[in-house]
Design an enzyme around this catalytic site. Structure first.
Site, PDB file in Angstrom:
ATOM      1  N   CYS A 156       0.788  -1.238   0.000  1.00  0.00           N
ATOM      2  CA  CYS A 156       0.000   0.000   0.000  1.00  0.00           C
ATOM      3  C   CYS A 156       0.819   1.286   0.000  1.00  0.00           C
ATOM      4  CB  CYS A 156      -0.983  -0.029   1.157  1.00  0.00           C
ATOM      5  SG  CYS A 156      -2.073  -1.458   1.023  1.00  0.00           S
ATOM      6  N   HIS A 289      -2.879   8.031   6.253  1.00  0.00           N
ATOM      7  CA  HIS A 289      -3.112   6.747   5.598  1.00  0.00           C
ATOM      8  C   HIS A 289      -4.539   6.309   5.947  1.00  0.00           C
ATOM      9  CE1 HIS A 289      -2.156   3.137   3.519  1.00  0.00           C
ATOM     10  NE2 HIS A 289      -2.342   2.375   4.576  1.00  0.00           N
ATOM     11  N   HIS A 324      -9.768   2.407  -0.194  1.00  0.00           N
ATOM     12  CA  HIS A 324      -8.321   2.238  -0.068  1.00  0.00           C
ATOM     13  C   HIS A 324      -7.815   1.702  -1.397  1.00  0.00           C
ATOM     14  CE1 HIS A 324      -4.368   1.534   1.091  1.00  0.00           C
ATOM     15  NE2 HIS A 324      -4.510   0.652   2.070  1.00  0.00           N
TER      16      HIS A 324
END
Lengths: 396, 342
Positions: A156, A289, A324
């Site tokens: 990620c 995040h 996400h």
């Protein structure tokens, strides 16, 4: 920042909230989320896990680009790169480097071929367009070529590490111009992977909320054109912003969990500040995040409080807008940060109602109380590959 | 001002004797097709209980990294850079197969977790407690070289003094036919399709016989661009084309071997060497090219097995260009020299 000043001369984005910066900005300003039931990926979980799909099927993405083939990761990447190059006024890419972050690569295509091959014993699938590097090189081929291509794959934080790496390449004198970011499409493989880890929320995700119950996956691409200031001046390119600092640190704690103290996140943010020669008080906004999982948001809150204390800057996660977008998130969110710097607004943290214990109060009001000059953009990953980018609307 | 960068240790697990340089004198002569790596004894590196939870790639990554860390006495590398074409293929295929056969329920999280490419470099971070720079490249057959280039830049920018650079790719029975169907295991290849794990330590504040002089990775370069990149590397190292005395290419017998022609023509005085006839082709093969060259410089020996019928040559050539071409698209150049004080 010590050494060569790195500026941003182009940006491109595609995600669940729109194609291009204009649509993205509108959605952010209007508080319009792109999270919805899954419509384009074929999965038995379609109505179970809301996700941030790019609102177009793969054939229509191809039509947009006049392409006969190409997998979804490649197509999304090309769309964002195209927008970024256009803005930067770059038509000849032969001396430019392309750095793309992805983990899914061509998996979404591969899983379809694999399932098909199982029905016909004796057939074997090709993985020519499957691996991560193949998607980057397919993007490069669309534009006719680059001097250098590379694929970052740190889950990620892949796109954030591609952007960071672009700055290093410019500062080490390897290249004047880099286009860097990431692209990732939704796949059954990682939708089910995240489900096996039990970190998907069945409701729209609620980053930093006490009742948060996991993340919603998303897809898309975000790329920046990074350039030495000297090169931008020489080309008379309009400078949109500066990458004044960055940090890459490893949490070194667990493959899929962040440490309670958020050590990797703390170190990455601190490095970014140190490189820019700024203090915590200089930061006007943090794009977190903020995945919405209990673990990430607790760990990230702890890291922010350790570095900034109780007087932390406005912070929000934009993942309740886009989902996400995993490997692409660092690129997509860097473009969102750039928009915040240019338009002087604070992206909202949707779906927040109750603070978590020891947690943060995320942005609810888009209107900033002071000018937005320096922002941090966080991207953390499995394996503790944590990266923070410091973007500004002025050099330091 | 360029900082001297030394490769102070390197280790490899391949189809040759693992974690050993015995291939220089007693090479295993491989057959074609698929050839699997020789496994070392993992007990000095991983506890048996831990080993059972790890796939072969993670065990190999642990063994090559630990070997290099022990040899250099560096407990915590300041940077960890990893390259892998496909990551943990075994776990990826298990998860994919379960997904396609068994449907979207009851899937194993461990397989998913270990399918992400950065699980390898992260494991090294966790094992060594290194909070420093940690990144992973998955860029086909130049993944290692991209990682090496990243490490080089960090060292030159003075951000770190040492960097552990590794490359890991594995082969499985299910995966090999896919490589064949993709043209990556080309029928014309005169070497086997294999697997490889390589780790090496790069240091600035150190000494040693092996000097890394530079690295570059290019996408579809025209012949003149390839030569420009070569000349830029040489210039940075203060060398002329005529001083390069060994050209170690990734030639494997396939159609892409023509990729090396501009280099062989530009460096006619070079001893022309190959390594894939001994180590095979894989996404991590480029790392073995670097490993082979540094082993020759370290032992000051050009072994007969690299010379295709020649004899051992001692001293070894002093300036080596290691060139690899992946699939006709991605090219890498690595320049290594013997440090004159050794």
């Amino acid at each position: 920042m010590k050494g060569t000043t790195v500026c941003i001369t182009g940006a491109g984005i595609v995600s669940a909230i729109g194609f291009g910066k204009e649509e993205t900005l509108q959605a952010l300003r209007q508080g319009r989320s792109g999270i919805a039931p899954i419509r384009y990926l074929e999965t038995t979980h379609a109505d179970e896990f809301p996700s941030g799909e790019v609102k177009a099927d793969t054939p229509s993405l191809r039509r947009r680009l006049g392409m006969q083939d190409g997998n979804r990761t490649t197509l999304l990447g090309i769309l964002a790169i195209q927008e970024a190059l256009q803005q930067a006024g770059i038509t000849d890419t032969r001396t430019v480097s392309l750095l793309s972050g992805t983990t899914v690569g061509g998996m979404e295509e591969t899983e379809q071929h694999y399932a098909e091959a199982l029905k016909h014993p004796g057939t074997t699938i090709s993985i020519r367009t499957h691996h991560c590097g193949a998607t980057t090189d397919a993007m490069a081929a669309f534009f006719g070529g680059f001097r250098h291509t590379a694929t970052l794959s740190t889950a990620c934080s892949s796109a954030a590490n591609a952007i960071l790496r672009a700055a290093e390449m410019i500062q080490s004198g390897r290249t004047d111009i880099c286009i860097a970011g990431g692209s990732e499409c939704l796949s059954k493989f990682h939708l089910n992977g995240f489900n096996s880890l039990m970190i998907l929320d069945r409701r729209p995700c609620r980053p930093f909320d006490a009742g948060r119950a996991g993340l919603n996956l998303g897809e898309g691409a975000g790329f920046l054109v990074l350039e030495s200031e000297v090169s931008a001046r020489r080309r008379k390119a309009a400078v949109l912003g500066w990458l004044n600092g960055y940090g890459n640190a490893c949490d070194a704690f667990h493959q899929t969990a962040s440490s309670p103290e958020g050590e990797g996140a703390f170190l990455a943010m601190r490095q970014a500040l140190e490189m820019a020669g700024l203090t915590p008080a200089d930061i006007d906004y943090i794009n977190a995040h903020g995945t919405g999982t209990p673990n990430n948001d607790a760990s990230e809150s702890r890291a922010v409080l350790r570095l900034f204390g109780g007087n932390y800057p406005p912070i929000s996660s934009t993942k309740a807008f886009t989902g996400h977008t995993t490997s692409a998130s660092g690129g997509i969110e860097a473009v969102i940060c750039l928009l915040a710097l240019q338009e002087q607004f604070l992206p909202q943290n949707l779906h927040f109602s109750e603070p978590m214990e020891g947690g943060l109060l995320p942005v609810q009001d888009q209107q900033p109380k002071r000018p937005v000059r320096h922002v941090l953009c966080n991207a953390f990953a499995f394996g503790g590959n944590d990266t923070s980018l410091l973007l500004s609307n002025q050099p330091v | 001002m360029k900082q001297p960068v030394y490769i102070t240790a390197a280790s490899a697990i391949s189809i040759q004797e693992p974690l050993s340089e015995s291939w220089m004198q007693h090479p295993v002569v491989p057959q074609g097709g698929a050839a699997y790596a020789r496994e070392p004894d993992y007990t000095p590196f991983v506890k048996p209980l831990e080993a059972r939870r790890m796939g072969k790639l993670l065990k190999r990554a642990t063994a090559t990294a630990q070997t290099v860390l022990r040899q250099t006495g560096i407990a915590r590398p300041e940077a960890i850079l990893t390259g892998t074409g496909h990551g943990c293929v075994q776990n990826t295929l298990t998860f994919l197969n379960d997904l396609c056969q068994g449907g979207e329920q009851m899937l194993k999280p461990t397989c998913f977790m270990q399918s992400t490419h950065n699980t390898i470099g992260s494991l090294t971070g966790i094992q060594t407690g290194s909070h420093g720079y940690n990144s992973t490249y998955a860029h086909g057959g130049t993944s290692f070289e991209c990682a090496l280039m990243n490490a080089w830049d960090l060292l030159q920018l003075g951000r770190v003094h040492n960097a552990l650079v590794s490359a890991h790719d594995e082969l499985t029975d299910d995966y090999y036919p896919m490589l064949q169907a993709s043209g990556y295991a080309d029928g014309r290849m005169t070497c086997p399709t294999t697997e490889a794990s390589v780790s090496c330590m790069l240091q600035t504040a150190a000494e040693g016989p092996v000097l890394l002089q530079g690295v570059d990775v290019l996408y579809r370069p025209a012949p003149e661009q390839l030569l420009q990149a070569l000349d830029a590397l040489l210039e940075e190292a203060g060398l002329q084309r005529t001083q390069v005395d060994a050209l170690l290419t990734g030639a494997n017998g396939s159609g892409t071997d023509r990729a090396y022609d501009p280099l062989t023509h530009a460096l006619p005085q070079c001893e022309l060497l190959t390594y894939k006839h001994l180590f095979g082709e894989s996404f991590s093969a480029g790392a073995l090219g670097c490993y082979v060259a540094q082993a020759c410089l370290r032992h000051d020996l050009l072994p007969a097995c690299l010379r295709r019928g020649g004899e051992d040559r001692q001293p070894a050539p002093r300036h080596w260009l290691v060139a690899n071409c992946f699939d006709g698209t991605d090219y890498s150049l690595i320049l290594l020299s013997k440090c004159c004080d050794y």
